[in-house]
Design an enzyme around this catalytic site. Sequence first.
Site, PDB file in Angstrom:
ATOM      1  N   TYR A  22       0.704  -0.919  -0.239  1.00 29.24           N
ATOM      2  CA  TYR A  22      -0.048  -0.168  -0.091  1.00 29.24           C
ATOM      3  C   TYR A  22       0.882   1.290  -0.036  1.00 29.24           C
ATOM      4  CZ  TYR A  22      -2.960   3.333   2.327  1.00 29.24           C
ATOM      5  OH  TYR A  22      -4.101   4.515   2.389  1.00 29.24           O
ATOM      6  N   ASP A  42      10.144  -7.151  -3.293  1.00 26.81           N
ATOM      7  CA  ASP A  42       9.456  -7.221  -2.423  1.00 26.81           C
ATOM      8  C   ASP A  42       8.543  -8.950  -2.487  1.00 26.81           C
ATOM      9  OD1 ASP A  42       6.028  -7.642  -1.593  1.00 26.81           O
ATOM     10  OD2 ASP A  42       6.454  -5.595  -1.473  1.00 26.81           O
ATOM     11  N   LYS A  95       2.163  -6.361   8.701  1.00 23.72           N
ATOM     12  CA  LYS A  95       1.457  -4.925   9.929  1.00 23.72           C
ATOM     13  C   LYS A  95       0.577  -5.357  10.756  1.00 23.72           C
ATOM     14  CE  LYS A  95      -0.976  -3.874   5.951  1.00 23.72           C
ATOM     15  NZ  LYS A  95      -1.170  -2.603   5.590  1.00 23.72           N
ATOM     16  N   SER A 135       5.925   3.534  13.307  1.00 24.27           N
ATOM     17  CA  SER A 135       4.156   3.024  13.388  1.00 24.27           C
ATOM     18  C   SER A 135       3.865   4.059  15.018  1.00 24.27           C
ATOM     19  CB  SER A 135       3.654   1.652  13.168  1.00 24.27           C
ATOM     20  OG  SER A 135       2.347   1.908  14.381  1.00 24.27           O
ATOM     21  N   TYR A 159       3.952  -6.994  16.896  1.00 21.37           N
ATOM     22  CA  TYR A 159       4.146  -6.421  16.041  1.00 21.37           C
ATOM     23  C   TYR A 159       4.492  -4.816  16.483  1.00 21.37           C
ATOM     24  CZ  TYR A 159       2.993  -2.398  12.381  1.00 21.37           C
ATOM     25  OH  TYR A 159       3.227  -1.352  11.646  1.00 21.37           O
ATOM     26  N   LYS A 163       8.835  -2.751  15.658  1.00 22.40           N
ATOM     27  CA  LYS A 163       9.372  -1.334  15.430  1.00 22.40           C
ATOM     28  C   LYS A 163       9.707  -0.699  16.148  1.00 22.40           C
ATOM     29  CE  LYS A 163       6.575  -1.408  11.785  1.00 22.40           C
ATOM     30  NZ  LYS A 163       7.511  -1.322  10.474  1.00 22.40           N
ATOM     31  N   ASN A 212      -9.197  -5.722   8.670  1.00 21.44           N
ATOM     32  CA  ASN A 212      -9.428  -4.869   9.866  1.00 21.44           C
ATOM     33  C   ASN A 212      -9.181  -3.806  10.234  1.00 21.44           C
ATOM     34  OD1 ASN A 212      -7.813  -8.069  11.384  1.00 21.44           O
ATOM     35  ND2 ASN A 212      -6.293  -6.985  10.167  1.00 21.44           N
ATOM     36  N   ASN A 213      -9.004  -3.055   8.883  1.00 17.86           N
ATOM     37  CA  ASN A 213      -9.138  -1.285   9.712  1.00 17.86           C
ATOM     38  C   ASN A 213     -10.390  -0.945   9.066  1.00 17.86           C
ATOM     39  OD1 ASN A 213      -5.527  -1.617   8.386  1.00 17.86           O
ATOM     40  ND2 ASN A 213      -5.929  -1.366  10.830  1.00 17.86           N
ATOM     41  N   ASP A 309      -7.737  -1.977  22.137  1.00 19.54           N
ATOM     42  CA  ASP A 309      -8.154  -0.370  21.144  1.00 19.54           C
ATOM     43  C   ASP A 309      -7.860   0.324  22.233  1.00 19.54           C
ATOM     44  OD1 ASP A 309      -8.090  -0.594  18.756  1.00 19.54           O
ATOM     45  OD2 ASP A 309     -10.303  -0.957  19.246  1.00 19.54           O
TER      46      ASP A 309
HETATM   47  P1  NAD Z   1       1.845  -3.465   2.815  1.00 20.91           P
HETATM   48  O1  NAD Z   1       1.691  -4.973   3.725  1.00 20.91           O
HETATM   49  O2  NAD Z   1       0.408  -3.463   1.869  1.00 20.91           O
HETATM   50  O3  NAD Z   1       3.058  -4.029   2.074  1.00 20.91           O
HETATM   51  C1  NAD Z   1       4.059  -3.915   3.224  1.00 20.91           C
HETATM   52  C2  NAD Z   1       4.530  -5.159   1.483  1.00 20.91           C
HETATM   53  O4  NAD Z   1       6.034  -6.153   2.091  1.00 20.91           O
HETATM   54  C3  NAD Z   1       4.507  -6.339   1.223  1.00 20.91           C
HETATM   55  O5  NAD Z   1       3.799  -5.998  -0.095  1.00 20.91           O
HETATM   56  C4  NAD Z   1       4.711  -7.505   1.192  1.00 20.91           C
HETATM   57  O6  NAD Z   1       4.419  -8.744   0.571  1.00 20.91           O
HETATM   58  C5  NAD Z   1       5.613  -6.836   1.587  1.00 20.91           C
HETATM   59  N1  NAD Z   1       7.270  -8.332   2.553  1.00 20.91           N
HETATM   60  C6  NAD Z   1       6.364  -7.918   3.636  1.00 20.91           C
HETATM   61  N2  NAD Z   1       7.566  -9.085   4.597  1.00 20.91           N
HETATM   62  C7  NAD Z   1       8.176  -9.328   3.489  1.00 20.91           C
HETATM   63  C8  NAD Z   1       9.633 -10.292   3.345  1.00 20.91           C
HETATM   64  N3  NAD Z   1       9.898 -10.572   4.513  1.00 20.91           N
HETATM   65  N4  NAD Z   1      10.285  -9.631   2.209  1.00 20.91           N
HETATM   66  C9  NAD Z   1       9.830  -8.795   1.295  1.00 20.91           C
HETATM   67  N5  NAD Z   1       9.005  -8.756   1.170  1.00 20.91           N
HETATM   68  C10 NAD Z   1       7.947  -8.129   2.335  1.00 20.91           C
HETATM   69  O7  NAD Z   1       1.560  -3.369   4.081  1.00 20.91           O
HETATM   70  P2  NAD Z   1       1.989  -1.556   3.833  1.00 20.91           P
HETATM   71  O8  NAD Z   1       1.184  -0.612   4.375  1.00 20.91           O
HETATM   72  O9  NAD Z   1       1.911  -0.697   3.007  1.00 20.91           O
HETATM   73  O10 NAD Z   1       2.883  -0.483   4.905  1.00 20.91           O
HETATM   74  C11 NAD Z   1       4.353  -0.811   4.738  1.00 20.91           C
HETATM   75  C12 NAD Z   1       5.082  -0.246   5.845  1.00 20.91           C
HETATM   76  O11 NAD Z   1       4.318   0.780   7.075  1.00 20.91           O
HETATM   77  C13 NAD Z   1       5.340  -1.780   7.263  1.00 20.91           C
HETATM   78  O12 NAD Z   1       6.322  -1.837   7.550  1.00 20.91           O
HETATM   79  C14 NAD Z   1       4.327  -1.038   8.046  1.00 20.91           C
HETATM   80  O13 NAD Z   1       4.423  -1.688   9.224  1.00 20.91           O
HETATM   81  C15 NAD Z   1       4.406   0.311   7.791  1.00 20.91           C
HETATM   82  N6  NAD Z   1       2.721   1.000   8.724  1.00 20.91           N
HETATM   83  C16 NAD Z   1       1.922   0.714   8.201  1.00 20.91           C
HETATM   84  C17 NAD Z   1       1.058   1.455   8.329  1.00 20.91           C
HETATM   85  C18 NAD Z   1      -0.705   1.571   7.925  1.00 20.91           C
HETATM   86  O14 NAD Z   1      -1.525   1.647   8.667  1.00 20.91           O
HETATM   87  N7  NAD Z   1      -0.382   0.237   6.549  1.00 20.91           N
HETATM   88  C19 NAD Z   1       1.181   2.378  10.183  1.00 20.91           C
HETATM   89  C20 NAD Z   1       1.717   1.985   9.989  1.00 20.91           C
HETATM   90  C21 NAD Z   1       2.605   1.539   9.759  1.00 20.91           C
HETATM   91  N1  UDP Z   2     -12.714   0.472  13.613  1.00 18.46           N
HETATM   92  C1  UDP Z   2     -14.142  -0.220  13.976  1.00 18.46           C
HETATM   93  N2  UDP Z   2     -14.381  -1.331  13.054  1.00 18.46           N
HETATM   94  C2  UDP Z   2     -14.219  -1.665  12.242  1.00 18.46           C
HETATM   95  C3  UDP Z   2     -12.393  -1.511  12.523  1.00 18.46           C
HETATM   96  C4  UDP Z   2     -12.172  -1.141  12.938  1.00 18.46           C
HETATM   97  O1  UDP Z   2     -14.745   0.647  14.441  1.00 18.46           O
HETATM   98  O2  UDP Z   2     -14.652  -2.390  11.497  1.00 18.46           O
HETATM   99  C5  UDP Z   2     -12.511   1.248  15.019  1.00 18.46           C
HETATM  100  C6  UDP Z   2     -11.172   0.515  15.761  1.00 18.46           C
HETATM  101  O3  UDP Z   2     -12.116   0.026  16.682  1.00 18.46           O
HETATM  102  C7  UDP Z   2     -10.738   1.619  15.914  1.00 18.46           C
HETATM  103  C8  UDP Z   2     -10.869   2.557  15.349  1.00 18.46           C
HETATM  104  O4  UDP Z   2     -11.601   2.014  14.429  1.00 18.46           O
HETATM  105  O5  UDP Z   2     -10.975   2.246  17.172  1.00 18.46           O
HETATM  106  C9  UDP Z   2      -9.402   2.553  13.990  1.00 18.46           C
HETATM  107  O6  UDP Z   2      -9.513   1.195  13.362  1.00 18.46           O
HETATM  108  P1  UDP Z   2      -8.290   0.830  12.479  1.00 18.46           P
HETATM  109  O7  UDP Z   2      -7.957  -0.920  12.759  1.00 18.46           O
HETATM  110  O8  UDP Z   2      -8.252   1.631  11.622  1.00 18.46           O
HETATM  111  O9  UDP Z   2      -6.817   1.814  13.052  1.00 18.46           O
HETATM  112  P2  UDP Z   2      -5.883   1.407  14.823  1.00 18.46           P
HETATM  113  O10 UDP Z   2      -6.676   1.022  15.672  1.00 18.46           O
HETATM  114  O11 UDP Z   2      -4.713   0.296  14.395  1.00 18.46           O
HETATM  115  O12 UDP Z   2      -5.399   2.812  15.106  1.00 18.46           O
END
Ligand code: NAD
Ligand code: UDP
Length: 351
Positions: A22, A42, A95, A135, A159, A163, A212-213, A309
């Site tokens: 993403y 990747d 993640k 994160s 997780y 980090k 999940n999100n 949460d």
């Molecule tokens: P994502 O899962 O969409 O992207 C992660 C990518 O890494 C995927 O394409 C996956 O195939 C690849 N990958 C995982 N393990 C690997 C490995 N061992 N070798 C090679 N490739 C591998 O996740 P994202 O949302 O794009 O997140 C990117 C980064 O940001 C991650 O480190 C995640 O922990 C961090 N992050 C994400 C969020 C969020 O809400 N999306 C929030 C905070 C931190």
């Molecule tokens: N949440 C919700 N229903 C869902 C998914 C998430 O009410 O189906 C709520 C969750 O409880 C949190 C907020 O939305 O309060 C954000 O959740 P998310 O998982 O996106 O982010 P995080 O909790 O990891 O910050």
Amino acid sequence: MNAWSQTTLDHRTVLVTGAAGYIGSHTVTELLRQGCRVVALDNYCNSSPEVYRRIEGLAGTTFAHVEADVRDGAALEKVLSNHDIDACIHFAALKSVSDSIIHPLRYLDNNVRGLLVLLRVLQRYHVHRFVFSSSATVYGDPVRVPVAESAVLNATSVYGATKLMGEDILRRLAAAPAELEETWRVAALRYFNPVGAHPSGQIGEEPLGIPNNLMPYVMQVAAGLRPKLSIFGGDYPTPDGTCVRDYIHIQDLVEGHLAALKHLLDGGASLTVNLGTGRGTSVRQLVETFVQVNGVTVPYEFAARRPGDVAQYFADPSRARELLGWQARHDLADMCRDAWRWQCSQPQNHA
Ligand code: NAD
Ligand code: UDP
């Protein structure tokens, strides 16, 4: 974009791990757009190489991509010996907070060993500019909001612990005495809640299975793929009883990475910064804004609180503004509009 840095990314070569994911896919698009050469890596455990075609279409250029795991030192050696890399942006990680509690070793191995293997190979090839995906989860349940970088760190999930360990490893590396003037310069970026999609609607978040999100779930309910949203808890000590988070547009997050990268390439010091807007939004506010700006319906019901949460957190983003000249520009309406455009543009995203 970073108003202060004079550095351009033109003709720089950046290794991007987790490039098909993403945040990686949006970042690669912008790096290419700014004239940077990209080597994408990747293992596609949570993504597909399909996205590269769309990135190339958006950026109007091609780039090198390699299927490899960051724990595979030999594969990394090959990449580093074939390309003259200036810096690395490391997104590759697992993640899911809930999954990490069930599979701790899987997360420690992928996220911590993966980081160590990558760093050793980068060191061997004299690549010492490193941007790390951290994160806001490293703050656990913050004592006060907005949360500044100086807040107590307390990861409650495996997780989150990966980090924190990653940040710790990088801090020690950056503090090591310079060898042949090759000091590590590291930017640890603590993301709050990235949402939304590229404004073209061509790339976005593609969660596998049940999201999940919150935002991806809302999008799937609006598209008729799921009957209703469950709001986890309506009795939190927040203005409307639902949890408060700091949602940040993916394009703003990407710009934060580019600002950090330019800072490091400019010779700037290592840093740890929050990437958030500084604004708290409740679950209900997000749902209501999504409905209003997109003219859709999102049926919801209140359900039990989700274990683990935190009631509320949002960033104090002032350090990123001071050190990088970066701040988020998009508001919640932009995030909801762009997320929905992406959802609507994909045939598989409809009922
Ligand atoms: P994502 O899962 O969409 O992207 C992660 C990518 O890494 C995927 O394409 C996956 O195939 C690849 N990958 C995982 N393990 C690997 C490995 N061992 N070798 C090679 N490739 C591998 O996740 P994202 O949302 O794009 O997140 C990117 C980064 O940001 C991650 O480190 C995640 O922990 C961090 N992050 C994400 C969020 C969020 O809400 N999306 C929030 C905070 C931190
Ligand atoms: N949440 C919700 N229903 C869902 C998914 C998430 O009410 O189906 C709520 C969750 O409880 C949190 C907020 O939305 O309060 C954000 O959740 P998310 O998982 O996106 O982010 P995080 O909790 O990891 O910050």
